[in-house]
Design an enzyme around this catalytic site. Sequence first.
Site, PDB file in Angstrom:
ATOM      1  N   ARG A  48      55.867-114.393 -34.638  1.00 15.92           N
ATOM      2  CA  ARG A  48      55.542-113.021 -35.054  1.00 15.92           C
ATOM      3  C   ARG A  48      55.499-112.857 -36.567  1.00 15.92           C
ATOM      4  NH1 ARG A  48      58.893-109.108 -35.870  1.00 15.92           N
ATOM      5  NH2 ARG A  48      60.528-109.991 -34.567  1.00 15.92           N
ATOM      6  N   TYR A 102      32.456 -99.687 -33.579  1.00 19.42           N
ATOM      7  CA  TYR A 102      32.904-100.209 -32.292  1.00 19.42           C
ATOM      8  C   TYR A 102      33.785 -99.139 -31.608  1.00 19.42           C
ATOM      9  CZ  TYR A 102      35.448-103.064 -28.959  1.00 19.42           C
ATOM     10  OH  TYR A 102      36.006-103.561 -27.816  1.00 19.42           O
ATOM     11  N   ASP A 174      34.108-104.653 -40.607  1.00 18.01           N
ATOM     12  CA  ASP A 174      34.207-105.355 -39.335  1.00 18.01           C
ATOM     13  C   ASP A 174      32.991-106.279 -39.290  1.00 18.01           C
ATOM     14  OD1 ASP A 174      33.949-106.182 -36.685  1.00 18.01           O
ATOM     15  OD2 ASP A 174      34.815-104.327 -35.879  1.00 18.01           O
ATOM     16  N   LYS A 199      34.736-112.727 -29.992  1.00 15.35           N
ATOM     17  CA  LYS A 199      33.275-112.818 -29.948  1.00 15.35           C
ATOM     18  C   LYS A 199      32.799-114.173 -30.496  1.00 15.35           C
ATOM     19  CE  LYS A 199      34.070-108.797 -28.357  1.00 15.35           C
ATOM     20  NZ  LYS A 199      34.101-107.593 -29.162  1.00 15.35           N
TER      21      LYS A 199
HETATM   22  C1  LIG Z   1      35.038-106.538 -29.494  1.00 14.13           C
HETATM   23  C2  LIG Z   1      34.996-105.897 -30.823  1.00 14.13           C
HETATM   24  C3  LIG Z   1      36.151-105.407 -31.442  1.00 14.13           C
HETATM   25  C4  LIG Z   1      37.501-105.416 -30.756  1.00 14.13           C
HETATM   26  O1  LIG Z   1      37.950-106.694 -30.502  1.00 14.13           O
HETATM   27  P1  LIG Z   1      38.996-107.083 -29.322  1.00 14.13           P
HETATM   28  O2  LIG Z   1      39.142-108.536 -29.529  1.00 14.13           O
HETATM   29  O3  LIG Z   1      38.356-106.688 -28.043  1.00 14.13           O
HETATM   30  O4  LIG Z   1      40.238-106.311 -29.578  1.00 14.13           O
HETATM   31  C5  LIG Z   1      36.055-104.865 -32.705  1.00 14.13           C
HETATM   32  N1  LIG Z   1      34.873-104.779 -33.338  1.00 14.13           N
HETATM   33  C6  LIG Z   1      33.734-105.229 -32.770  1.00 14.13           C
HETATM   34  C7  LIG Z   1      32.455-105.094 -33.527  1.00 14.13           C
HETATM   35  C8  LIG Z   1      33.752-105.802 -31.507  1.00 14.13           C
HETATM   36  O5  LIG Z   1      32.610-106.226 -30.955  1.00 14.13           O
END
Ligand SMILES: *Cc1c(COP(=O)(O)O)cnc(C)c1O
Length: 392
Positions: A48, A102, A174, A199
Amino acid sequence: MKTKEHGVNTICTHVGEVADEQFKGAISPLYMSSSYAYEDVAVKRYPRYFNTPNQEALAKKVARLEKTEAGLIFGSGMAAVSTTLLAFLHAGDHVVLQKTLYGGTYNLVVEEFSKFGIEYTFTKGFAENDFISAIQENTKVIYVETPSNPLMLITDLSMISRIAKERGIVTMIDNTFASPINQTPTDFGIDICLHSATKYMGGHSDICAGAVAASEAHIEKIWNIAKNLGGSLSDYTVWLLERSMKTMAIRVKAHNRNAKKIAKWLNKHPLVNNVYYPGLKSHPDHELAKKQMKGYTGMLSFELIDSIDAGVFMKSLNLVKQSMSLAGVESTILSPAKTSHALLSSEERAHQGISDNLLRFSVGIEDKKDLIADFEQAFAIVAKKNFEKTIS
Ligand SMILES: *Cc1c(COP(=O)(O)O)cnc(C)c1O
């Protein structure tokens, strides 16, 4: 000695790897220990605390890819996003957020921020004036996501970093949709890069993880709250993610190639109205995308003509499966109106350009000809249904 900067495939394959001193194995050994003997009271290793050997190794790889000094690996993309935002926003502070984000990030802001006394404004659009007019005296962070979901609209990163720097505001992006292979936001002056590693970094639809990359000073600030919020990732999954990232550059380039060809093919199809892919000259943000992206990603959206039932079309696909997630090696498709944007009113969806016949396609690495053949046969089924409707 200054070493020559390695290429992206070499960084993906090697940077950060843990040396196997004992057996000289080819890959990083996996350290599952949740307890480590003190080397020194100041250096306590603990999962952690984000400082196990595997966590530190993978964070180095992410940081190098994003051209930052440091990084942290999280238990999900949302753990990275929430921890990072909360590290820079306190009661009485204000954050400017890009209009289209998102869904999970949007929910975090509208459902949680008022509990912490954090103020926020979503911009009306993507232009410089939309951001400037949203900035207040107490704005501490500007948060963007580009390309955005599902229309693949592009935010001008140089513009964002310029208006933020002039005002002493921290910028966050992001960078999930682009991946570090297609876009390096720090080249344009953005401070903090966030990822859902679920992703393209993971890429095989078998890992849920997140990452952040930034300067040492910013990472220290994030770490100070991260250890309290506790959103670290299990070392086993960290290790799997390291393996996945070795092939990230070649995977993402394959996604890019397939998506560009399929976008062009769909763009000419008589049963398709619009294709939204930043790699197409017809995309409204193509020139901006060309300026700040190295590849146009495997994500695209397209709109079927009105007379087609998008649900029937998706069900008619064999190879391409319907799925909420994206960026796996396998192609997936979804209807934003029925899933990610289902909670919005139909007026709000129309306002955002999301029609009932819009489909988001996460282009995988299958052979392009097989994907096109699958689309061809699904188009033939919906065209036949339409013909039967007109004669009955
Ligand atoms: C999937 C996604 C997230 C969130 O990610 P998790 O791993 O599901 O928590 C944030 N931003 C974008 C653009 C995403 O596609």
